[in-house]
Design an enzyme around this catalytic site. Structure first.
Site, PDB file in Angstrom:
ATOM      1  N   LYS A   1       0.836  -1.203   0.000  1.00 48.16           N
ATOM      2  CA  LYS A   1       0.000   0.000   0.000  1.00 48.16           C
ATOM      3  C   LYS A   1       0.869   1.249   0.000  1.00 48.16           C
ATOM      4  O   LYS A   1       1.915   1.293   0.662  1.00 48.16           O
ATOM      5  CB  LYS A   1      -0.921  -0.029   1.221  1.00 48.16           C
ATOM      6  CG  LYS A   1      -2.003   1.036   1.252  1.00 48.16           C
ATOM      7  CD  LYS A   1      -2.904   0.811   2.459  1.00 48.16           C
ATOM      8  CE  LYS A   1      -3.963   1.882   2.622  1.00 48.16           C
ATOM      9  NZ  LYS A   1      -4.798   1.641   3.830  1.00 48.16           N
TER      10      LYS A   1
ATOM     11  N   SER B   1      -9.695  -0.901   7.537  1.00 47.59           N
ATOM     12  CA  SER B   1      -9.185  -0.623   6.193  1.00 47.59           C
ATOM     13  C   SER B   1      -8.509  -1.795   5.497  1.00 47.59           C
ATOM     14  O   SER B   1      -8.228  -1.719   4.304  1.00 47.59           O
ATOM     15  CB  SER B   1      -8.217   0.563   6.234  1.00 47.59           C
ATOM     16  OG  SER B   1      -8.923   1.765   6.447  1.00 47.59           O
TER      17      SER B   1
ATOM     18  N   SER C   1      -9.483   1.529   3.449  1.00 47.69           N
ATOM     19  CA  SER C   1      -8.639   2.321   2.567  1.00 47.69           C
ATOM     20  C   SER C   1      -7.599   1.516   1.798  1.00 47.69           C
ATOM     21  O   SER C   1      -6.880   2.073   0.967  1.00 47.69           O
ATOM     22  CB  SER C   1      -7.931   3.413   3.380  1.00 47.69           C
ATOM     23  OG  SER C   1      -7.082   2.844   4.356  1.00 47.69           O
TER      24      SER C   1
END
Length: 461
Positions: A80, A179, A155
């Site tokens: 990420k 997330s 997220s």
């Protein structure tokens, strides 16, 4: 076993590398071809670097040939974008960030690289990681491989989309309220939010965690074993994990499991989600577990208090930006923080205290149980263009009541796909375990999977 190299699990790749029947060079070419074919529809990657990936795969091939391979050598991995990797800026999903290359790998990235993993791309995230969607002013809109009209969640949006689409087996995300688990649930994946401190994050904060998103529990356990351990950059980080996933017994007989079907706050649970999670609970009971319904763990006061505190925290971050950069922040985020100035100091402190209140409530819920299970989210994936499932910036947390308590308490929680909606969307089951029992949560996810109806083929958008 699949013939498509991009769809092989990490466990399968390592076994075939050991046998000498497959090379990391072949695998990364298949993964890059998959990315090239699907990225125009999914937009899951950021800072994709094919040539660096090919070079890393060649180096890995050399190590395998000379008996020098690490535990993840040659396995393709994405990370990420808010987890630092040297030489790459971390825009935090927003056009408001100055693009300054990171000077060093974050702890998790450093451990993956040292283990021989081929880090070939970063993955996208929404604005400041504060949305459960892929909406961003920096990245193109990330979409769900199961239905590109819908969000993959967030997220860790790009990580989930990449995992479901078969951009290799291992993907690393972050989680402070759901997330990792929310996108994993909406994309049919295993997504682990570890015990707080189990994986050093480099920039610690209450509730913040790093963890894997994968197609199998065994792959998640493998990634966890590599990333775990203390680091000087995270004062909350823990010693290396003590137990072994492979040594845990594959049985549910005699387990005591609490079943949470009503979060007590937030969006109502969709009937199809309720049915799928209930069926999974019945399956566990049939296999010998004792499954009992439990009352809601958190309250409206707790969720709203956390919302108020996080608004003030985010408002402070935005206030520190120059006006020209602040103006680039997603309007929904600016609307959300706009009420922060009207909160009193007492209200903000009370909001902060609700993190501790959630932790106490979760700990009390575990008093009689080995595991707690629930939906990951009350709903299935929502339209990709929406920042929030409520489409209301002032009600942003109505879908995280099942996930956020375990961030605040520090308990590990993982996801397992437990069924599909009538329109073919994955439905996620959340499995929470006592603190430090990360591998036990993954083991239960693995044990449950073959007891459920067969999973549908992975999507090919």
């Amino acid at each position: 076993m699949t013939d498509n190299l991009a769809d092989l699990t990490a466990v399968e790749l390592i076994a075939r590398y050991q046998q000498g029947s497959l090379s990391p060079v072949e695998v990364i070419e298949d993964v890059l071809a998959r990315v090239e074919a699907l990225e125009p529809k999914l937009f899951a990657t950021y800072a994709l670097d094919p040539e660096a990936a090919r070079a890393a795969a060649r180096e890995s091939e050399y190590r395998w040939r000379h008996g020098e391979a690490g535990p993840l050598d040659g396995v393709p991995v994405t990370i990420k974008e808010n987890i630092a990797t040297r030489g790459t800026p971390a825009p935090q999903g927003t056009a408001a960030t100055e693009l300054v290359p990171a000077t060093e790998d974050a702890p998790a990235a450093a451990r993956l690289r040292a283990a021989g993993a081929v880090i070939f791309s970063k993955t996208t995230m929404p604005e400041y990681g504060m949305l459960s969607s892929g909406v961003s002013t920096f990245h193109p809109l990330t979409r769900n491989p199961w239905n590109v009209a819908l969000t993959p969640g967030g997220s860790s949006a790009g990580a989930a989309a990449a995992a479901a689409a078969g951009y290799g087996p291992l993907h690393v995300g972050t989680d402070i309220g759901g997330s990792i688990r929310l996108p994993a649930g909406w994309c049919g994946l295993v997504g682990l939010k570890p015990t707080h401190g189990r994986i050093a994050v480099g920039n610690p904060y209450p509730g913040r965690a790093i963890g894997p998103l994968t197609r199998t529990a065994a792959d998640a356990a493998l990634a966890l074993s590599v990333m775990t351990g203390p680091d000087r950059r995270d004062h909350t980080s823990l010693p290396p994990i003590a137990d072994s996933y492979d040594d845990l017994p594959a049985t549910v007989q005699g387990l005591r499991i609490g079943l949470l079907l009503d979060a007590g706050v937030g969006l109502a649970v969709d009937p199809e989600v309720h049915a799928a999670v209930s069926a999974a609970a019945a399956t566990l009971e049939k296999a010998g577990a004792v499954v009992e319904p439990i009352a809601p763990i958190i309250t409206r006061e707790m969720l709203d208090g956390l919302d108020r505190f996080w608004r003030v925290r985010s408002a402070a971050d935005l206030q520190a930006l120059p006006e020209d950069r602040r103006a680039k922040v997603l309007p929904e985020i600016r609307r959300w923080v706009s009420t922060a100035a009207g909160l009193t100091g007492f209200e903000v402190f009370h909001g902060f205290s609700q993190m501790g209140a959630m932790a106490v409530a979760v700990d009390a819920a575990f008093a009689s149980y080995d595991f707690l299970i629930s939906p990951v989210a009350p709903i299935t994936a929502f339209p990709a263009e929406l920042a929030y499932p409520t489409d209301d910036p002032l009600k942003p947390f109505e879908h995280i009541a099942f996930t956020v308590p375990y961030n605040m308490s520090g308990h590990p929680a993982t996801t397992a796909n437990c069924g599909y909606s009538s329109t073919g969307l994955p439905i996620g089951l959340q499995i929470a375990a006592p603190r430090f029992a990360d591998h036990s949560a993954l083991r239960l996810a693995a044990d449950l999977t073959p007891l459920l109806p067969p999973a549908r083929p992975w999507p090919a958008p």
